[in-house]
Enzyme design. Structure first.
Site, short mmCIF file in Angstrom:
data_model
loop_
_atom_site.label_atom_id
_atom_site.label_comp_id
_atom_site.label_asym_id
_atom_site.label_seq_id
_atom_site.Cartn_x
_atom_site.Cartn_y
_atom_site.Cartn_z
N LEU A 17 0.86 -1.19 0.00
CA LEU A 17 0.00 0.00 0.00
C LEU A 17 0.89 1.23 0.00
O LEU A 17 1.59 1.48 0.97
CB LEU A 17 -0.90 0.01 1.24
N CYS A 19 3.19 3.91 -2.89
CA CYS A 19 4.33 3.75 -3.80
C CYS A 19 5.10 5.06 -3.91
O CYS A 19 5.40 5.54 -5.00
CB CYS A 19 3.83 3.24 -5.15
N VAL A 22 9.55 5.28 -0.14
CA VAL A 22 9.79 3.99 0.53
C VAL A 22 9.15 2.84 -0.24
O VAL A 22 9.78 1.81 -0.49
CB VAL A 22 9.26 4.03 2.00
N VAL A 138 10.32 3.71 13.56
CA VAL A 138 11.19 4.56 14.38
C VAL A 138 12.64 4.38 13.94
O VAL A 138 13.14 3.26 13.84
CB VAL A 138 11.08 4.21 15.89
N GLY A 140 14.31 4.67 11.14
CA GLY A 140 14.64 4.07 9.84
C GLY A 140 15.23 2.69 9.95
O GLY A 140 14.60 1.77 10.48
N GLY A 193 16.61 18.92 0.23
CA GLY A 193 15.72 17.75 0.35
C GLY A 193 15.72 17.12 1.72
O GLY A 193 15.14 16.05 1.92
N LYS A 211 7.23 9.03 17.62
CA LYS A 211 8.26 8.00 17.84
C LYS A 211 8.50 7.79 19.34
O LYS A 211 8.69 6.66 19.80
CB LYS A 211 9.55 8.40 17.12
#
EC number: 1.1.1.3
Lengths: 438, 438
Positions: A17, A19, A22, A138, A140, A193, A211
């Site tokens: 779910l 796109c 990630v 949390v 990455g 970015g 987090k």
């Protein structure tokens, strides 16, 4: 392949779910690493569909036949595993609940949803006897969920202190090295970015608060939601604060702090969860975490002090965490098993920020240092706050006092600041920041 | 307890093998944390016995009725979980196999056994459908087994570099700060309890080699045993080496290095595993790991560079890792499940140390610098080794050359050293050390 048994061939069906950054990376890895994933799981994975909002968009490397805008239908179409990387509360929440009810295990990176309504999701997973995994939610790629949920589950965790938002760490780190102000550095981070066009979730601390809620729920076996987290963003941090921190051997970091407090007079322990900018001593392991990196520092009774460090965001690191969960959940499924569910038995009360014991660093512009120190010292004493150091900067009309307190309840410290503001000898309270990590 | 369902009351039976530093702490935690463990597992744990070698010894805080010298009988008496903290190959190996055959899940801290004969244990666990967990076997309380085995299992790990032996790290760190020699520092470490009376396993690298074998097996899905690990101890490290390292901005650390090499011309990748002292640049995250602490640095394709840091040994940290496994294994048991087994499908070849690409730091005592540099440079060139820097120290009869090479195959580097030793102009090759971590 010399040692492996013949692999079972019935594939496990996977639905993705979302796109975006990630999701695209997850789909790429599911395809490129298919052979390794099959060997590690014991079965092939079959990607049955990718739910997107807009079907027409060009998506290099992704088979258009897999794309669908009907996410509801996709999660009801017999998937064994659903990977949710849409983010946000709805439609993610309903899609995950539908997936779980349909017997799919779910892997999600959705910190906002877990922090707001994790219990509902855990209950649905428990009822269906399936897994809900969320290592990517949390920090990455840094394995922190599994260590808290499993490796340290036999220990008593007393504190988790994390740099869990790469955007704010990047901005504060840049301000520290360049001497530039917040607004200017934010613009630079956006150009590079490292910050979103709408940076609110990061710079106002909403992301870190979510987090912190997830980390403290796991660490303290207590339900903690984002609403329980005291939150201050970094928008008021000035280059003067950062210079002041430097002068006292500290660095300014946006931290998420989860603490087990007490025991109080009745033997009760409570949970304190907050996120705010703080001055951290340069010798503390968290002080050297630079750029967009994340780190989580854990203190526990038997294990002592542990630190976990790595890239906290980005497509490939987050996808790595998602894929680790996918393999674990797939293995569980083939063994008819499920991993750990929610553990909230301790049900500890959540402390108000007022009762948290912390230290303050204050900069005051005053009328004349020599004459006013006694007045100011009395003001601190009246609120029961003890001063650790006073440093004078400048003279006469430019006189500044920099004060660092001993630990005291936050309510006493903020009442002191209020009273200072009313003193005639105080021209302005130019900076107030907590000092942490000692 | 507001949210918990009524807890099932039938206890899970736990047997502990060994009652040394770690075993005593495990038993203490099983008792002191019994309520929390019950809530986290969903069932109480019942300690049914502790196997010891000598029954008569005074053991404060331990119920003498639990002690037995008949370990074989204890592991055959219906335990659900067996915790093995004896260490060494036998009797630990046979006791674990008996426990697994009798349907018990096993938690062990036994790095030597896992590194020598892990496959036999994994096969026995697989056949019995039970768990074999070993978080405590590497780096004490630092969660590293679970992250490699589960969190990063969807990624491609390319390197694991660890400081995994606290004794050698303590000694080298002391030598670095004090300037003292190896023998003197070892004695100090022994007096302080950081080194064993017989320090062979630590200072000769056997302990680190066992841990490197375990880490590389997990990281590369390949069976790696201690015999596959190239090993050099720290006994030849001199205060001159440490001073030389300092002069080039490095620190000497005993490292365990696990690398995925290649692909070669045939697309083949291999596994290189070694442990030896090495010079590490001071800016590398591993360089600042001090005292008896451990740290493991992981590089993977998607996740990037991760680091895990914490206390690497000692009773309470090791017991914390054991208890985390106990809770996980107990939860699995109640769900009729088992965690991940051995994953060795990749079956990559093990590279010889000769083919490993590395860099060397050499100190040479030479007859006269001006006249001999060309001769020495030719010697390197003859073996295809390129010199990165040459530094001269002293003059005339005391002349020293300090040379750092570019990366080259280890065989070429050691052949160069052999040839240098035969040159008339070289009085002595005083130090040879690898440079790693860039």
């Amino acid at each position: 392949m010399s040692t492996a048994e013949p692999l079972a061939t019935t594939p496990l069906k996977v639905a993705v779910l979302g796109c975006g950054t990630v999701g695209t990376e997850v789909v790429r890895l599911l395809t490129d690493s298919a052979d390794d994933l099959r060997a590690r799981i014991g079965r092939p994975l079959e990607l049955i569909g990718i739910a997107v909002r807009r079907a027409g968009r060009e998506r290099p490397g992704i088979d258009p036949a897999l794309l669908t805008t009907d996410a509801e239908k996709l999660v009801s179409s017999g998937a064994d595993l659903v990977i949710e990387v849409i983010g946000g509360i709805e439609p993610a929440r309903n899609l995950i609940l539908t997936a779980l009810k349909n017997g799919a295990s779910v892997v999600t990176a959705n910190k906002a949803l877990l922090a707001q309504d994790g219990s509902t999701l855990f209950a649905a997973a428990e009822e269906a006897g399936v897994d809900l995994y969320f290592e990517a939610a949390v920090a990455g790629a840094i394995p922190i969920i599994r260590p808290l949920r499993e490796s340290l589950v036999g220990d008593e965790i007393t504190a988790v202190i994390g740099i869990v938002n790469g955007t704010t760490n990047f901005i504060l780190d840049k301000m520290d090295t360049s001497g530039a102000g917040f607004a200017e550095t934010l613009t630079e981070a956006q150009d590079l970015g490292y910050a979103e066009p709408d940076p609110t979730a990061d710079i106002e601390g909403f992301d870190a608060a979510a987090k912190a809620a997830i980390l403290s729920s796991l660490a303290f076996h207590t339900r903690v939601t984002s609403a329980d987290v005291y939150r201050e963003g970094i928008t008021d941090v000035t280059s003067t604060d950062i210079a002041s921190a430097k002068a006292m051997g500290c660095v300014v970091k946006a931290v998420a702090i989860c603490q087990l407090t007490g025991p109080d007079a009745n033997g009760e322990r409570a949970v304190s969860v907050r996120t705010h900018p703080a001055m951290i001593p340069r010798h503390h392991p968290l002080a050297s975490v630079g750029g967009a990196y994340n780190a989580v520092f854990v203190e526990s009774k038997s294990a002592g002090r542990l630190m976990f460090y790595g890239p906290g965001a980005g497509g490939p690191p987050t996808a790595s965490a998602v894929l680790g969960d996918v393999v674990t959940v797939a293995r569980n499924r083939l063994r008819g098993a499920a991993g750990p569910g929610e553990s909230s038995y301790a049900a500890r009360p959540i402390s108000s920020i007022d009762t948290v014991i912390t230290r303050y660093h204050l900069s005051l512009e005053v009328t004349d240092v020599a004459g006013v120190l006694a007045t100011i010292a009395n003001c601190f004493a009246d609120h029961g706050v003890s001063i650790q150091t006073v440093r004078q900067q400048g003279r006469g009309a430019d006189a500044q006092l920099v004060i660092v307190t001993h630990p005291a309840p936050d309510a006493a410290l903020s009442a002191t600041v209020e009273s200072l503001r009313e003193l005639d000898v105080v021209v302005e309270v130019t900076s107030v920041m907590r000092v942490e990590g000692e």
